[in-house]
Design a protein around this motif. Sequence first.
Motif, PDB file in Angstrom:
ATOM      1  N   LEU A 118     -57.890  31.688  33.261  1.00 40.26           N
ATOM      2  CA  LEU A 118     -58.133  33.080  32.876  1.00 40.26           C
ATOM      3  C   LEU A 118     -57.326  33.995  33.787  1.00 40.26           C
ATOM      4  N   LEU A 119     -56.557  34.887  33.166  1.00 39.34           N
ATOM      5  CA  LEU A 119     -55.807  35.884  33.927  1.00 39.34           C
ATOM      6  C   LEU A 119     -56.623  37.165  33.935  1.00 39.34           C
ATOM      7  N   HIS A 120     -57.008  37.621  35.119  1.00 41.48           N
ATOM      8  CA  HIS A 120     -57.783  38.854  35.275  1.00 41.48           C
ATOM      9  C   HIS A 120     -56.857  39.950  35.789  1.00 41.48           C
ATOM     10  N   VAL A 121     -56.876  41.091  35.120  1.00 42.17           N
ATOM     11  CA  VAL A 121     -56.123  42.260  35.570  1.00 42.17           C
ATOM     12  C   VAL A 121     -57.147  43.362  35.812  1.00 42.17           C
ATOM     13  N   ASP A 122     -57.241  43.807  37.063  1.00 38.40           N
ATOM     14  CA  ASP A 122     -58.223  44.821  37.438  1.00 38.40           C
ATOM     15  C   ASP A 122     -57.596  46.204  37.437  1.00 38.40           C
ATOM     16  N   LEU A 123     -58.303  47.133  36.794  1.00 40.77           N
ATOM     17  CA  LEU A 123     -57.837  48.511  36.665  1.00 40.77           C
ATOM     18  C   LEU A 123     -58.826  49.450  37.330  1.00 40.77           C
ATOM     19  N   TYR A 124     -58.313  50.559  37.822  1.00 41.97           N
ATOM     20  CA  TYR A 124     -59.128  51.557  38.501  1.00 41.97           C
ATOM     21  C   TYR A 124     -58.838  52.918  37.892  1.00 41.97           C
ATOM     22  N   ARG A 125     -59.874  53.644  37.561  1.00 40.18           N
ATOM     23  CA  ARG A 125     -59.723  55.001  37.010  1.00 40.18           C
ATOM     24  C   ARG A 125     -60.009  56.001  38.124  1.00 40.18           C
ATOM     25  N   ARG A 126     -58.955  56.721  38.527  1.00 38.23           N
ATOM     26  CA  ARG A 126     -59.138  57.768  39.540  1.00 38.23           C
ATOM     27  C   ARG A 126     -59.976  58.887  38.947  1.00 38.23           C
ATOM     28  N   GLN A 127     -60.874  59.418  39.722  1.00 38.50           N
ATOM     29  CA  GLN A 127     -61.668  60.557  39.278  1.00 38.50           C
ATOM     30  C   GLN A 127     -60.812  61.811  39.436  1.00 38.50           C
ATOM     31  N   PRO A 128     -60.641  62.562  38.358  1.00 37.48           N
ATOM     32  CA  PRO A 128     -59.789  63.749  38.463  1.00 37.48           C
ATOM     33  C   PRO A 128     -60.432  64.808  39.352  1.00 37.48           C
ATOM     34  N   GLU A 129     -59.569  65.482  40.081  1.00 37.49           N
ATOM     35  CA  GLU A 129     -60.045  66.573  40.925  1.00 37.49           C
ATOM     36  C   GLU A 129     -60.298  67.795  40.055  1.00 37.49           C
ATOM     37  N   THR A 130     -61.407  68.442  40.302  1.00 38.53           N
ATOM     38  CA  THR A 130     -61.687  69.688  39.583  1.00 38.53           C
ATOM     39  C   THR A 130     -60.909  70.791  40.282  1.00 38.53           C
ATOM     40  N   ARG A 131     -60.026  71.425  39.528  1.00 41.26           N
ATOM     41  CA  ARG A 131     -59.201  72.472  40.115  1.00 41.26           C
ATOM     42  C   ARG A 131     -59.394  73.756  39.326  1.00 41.26           C
ATOM     43  N   VAL A 132     -59.586  74.818  40.052  1.00 43.41           N
ATOM     44  CA  VAL A 132     -59.659  76.143  39.443  1.00 43.41           C
ATOM     45  C   VAL A 132     -58.585  76.973  40.119  1.00 43.41           C
ATOM     46  N   ARG A 133     -57.769  77.612  39.307  1.00 37.99           N
ATOM     47  CA  ARG A 133     -56.689  78.415  39.846  1.00 37.99           C
ATOM     48  C   ARG A 133     -56.719  79.767  39.149  1.00 37.99           C
ATOM     49  N   THR A 134     -56.664  80.807  39.907  1.00 32.83           N
ATOM     50  CA  THR A 134     -56.651  82.155  39.358  1.00 32.83           C
ATOM     51  C   THR A 134     -55.205  82.586  39.147  1.00 32.83           C
ATOM     52  N   VAL A 135     -54.949  83.158  37.979  1.00 37.30           N
ATOM     53  CA  VAL A 135     -53.615  83.635  37.658  1.00 37.30           C
ATOM     54  C   VAL A 135     -53.627  85.155  37.754  1.00 37.30           C
ATOM     55  N   ALA A 136     -52.735  85.680  38.565  1.00 35.50           N
ATOM     56  CA  ALA A 136     -52.665  87.132  38.739  1.00 35.50           C
ATOM     57  C   ALA A 136     -52.094  87.783  37.493  1.00 35.50           C
ATOM     58  N   VAL A 172     -53.371  50.057  38.086  1.00 36.28           N
ATOM     59  CA  VAL A 172     -53.578  48.620  38.162  1.00 36.28           C
ATOM     60  C   VAL A 172     -53.795  48.257  39.622  1.00 36.28           C
ATOM     61  N   GLU A 173     -54.959  47.668  39.908  1.00 35.87           N
ATOM     62  CA  GLU A 173     -55.270  47.272  41.290  1.00 35.87           C
ATOM     63  C   GLU A 173     -54.676  45.917  41.639  1.00 35.87           C
ATOM     64  N   GLY A 174     -54.662  45.017  40.672  1.00 34.06           N
ATOM     65  CA  GLY A 174     -54.130  43.690  40.956  1.00 34.06           C
ATOM     66  C   GLY A 174     -54.441  42.736  39.824  1.00 34.06           C
ATOM     67  N   ALA A 175     -53.921  41.511  39.964  1.00 33.30           N
ATOM     68  CA  ALA A 175     -54.143  40.474  38.959  1.00 33.30           C
ATOM     69  C   ALA A 175     -54.413  39.161  39.676  1.00 33.30           C
ATOM     70  N   SER A 176     -55.215  38.310  39.030  1.00 32.30           N
ATOM     71  CA  SER A 176     -55.507  36.997  39.599  1.00 32.30           C
ATOM     72  C   SER A 176     -55.638  35.981  38.471  1.00 32.30           C
ATOM     73  N   LEU A 177     -55.302  34.727  38.772  1.00 29.37           N
ATOM     74  CA  LEU A 177     -55.381  33.633  37.820  1.00 29.37           C
ATOM     75  C   LEU A 177     -56.441  32.672  38.319  1.00 29.37           C
ATOM     76  N   GLU A 178     -57.444  32.425  37.478  1.00 26.38           N
ATOM     77  CA  GLU A 178     -58.570  31.602  37.900  1.00 26.38           C
ATOM     78  C   GLU A 178     -59.071  30.784  36.714  1.00 26.38           C
ATOM     79  N   ARG A 179     -58.974  29.452  36.820  1.00 21.97           N
ATOM     80  CA  ARG A 179     -59.472  28.520  35.799  1.00 21.97           C
ATOM     81  C   ARG A 179     -58.970  28.849  34.392  1.00 21.97           C
TER      82      ARG A 179
END
Length: 142
Positions: free
Chosen positions: A115-133, A106-113
């Motif tokens: 209307l309550l606006h709630v802004d959301l942000y989707r983090r881009q997942p990191e591509t991870r590769v891990r080798t298992v011995a 949740v980035e934030g919320a604002s009240l305007e006329r």
Amino acid sequence: MSRLTTFNSPLLLGFDHFERVLDRISKTSPEGYPPYNIEQVDDSRLRITLAVAGFAMSDLSVAIEDNQLVIRGRQADDGAERVFIHRGIGARQFQRAFVLAEGIEVEGASLERGLLHVDLYRRQPETRVRTVAIRVPAGEEG
């Protein structure tokens, strides 16, 4: 006794929390108050807008509880001070909950006329590769 679930495949390991989320969603109230929109602003941003006419900023709260965005509204009852001949505008309280996927912030919320606006942000997942011995127990070298 085993229970059949949506995520029944043996290839889906550790997804039991999704089952709990789906149970929680199915138990939410289908009530339509207050009306709301969910808008995709761009590839990584969403906006939830609730129609909260008549609510002041102090009457509203936005919280994150156990991966749920919970929005509550409660107006102070001023009925004792005023005499209504007709009361068509309800001053009822509400609670609206949205289950947040992992990585949604949740980035934030604002009240305007009204209307309550709630802004959301989707983090881009990191591509991870891990080798298992691969280990060979002592005495079984091959």
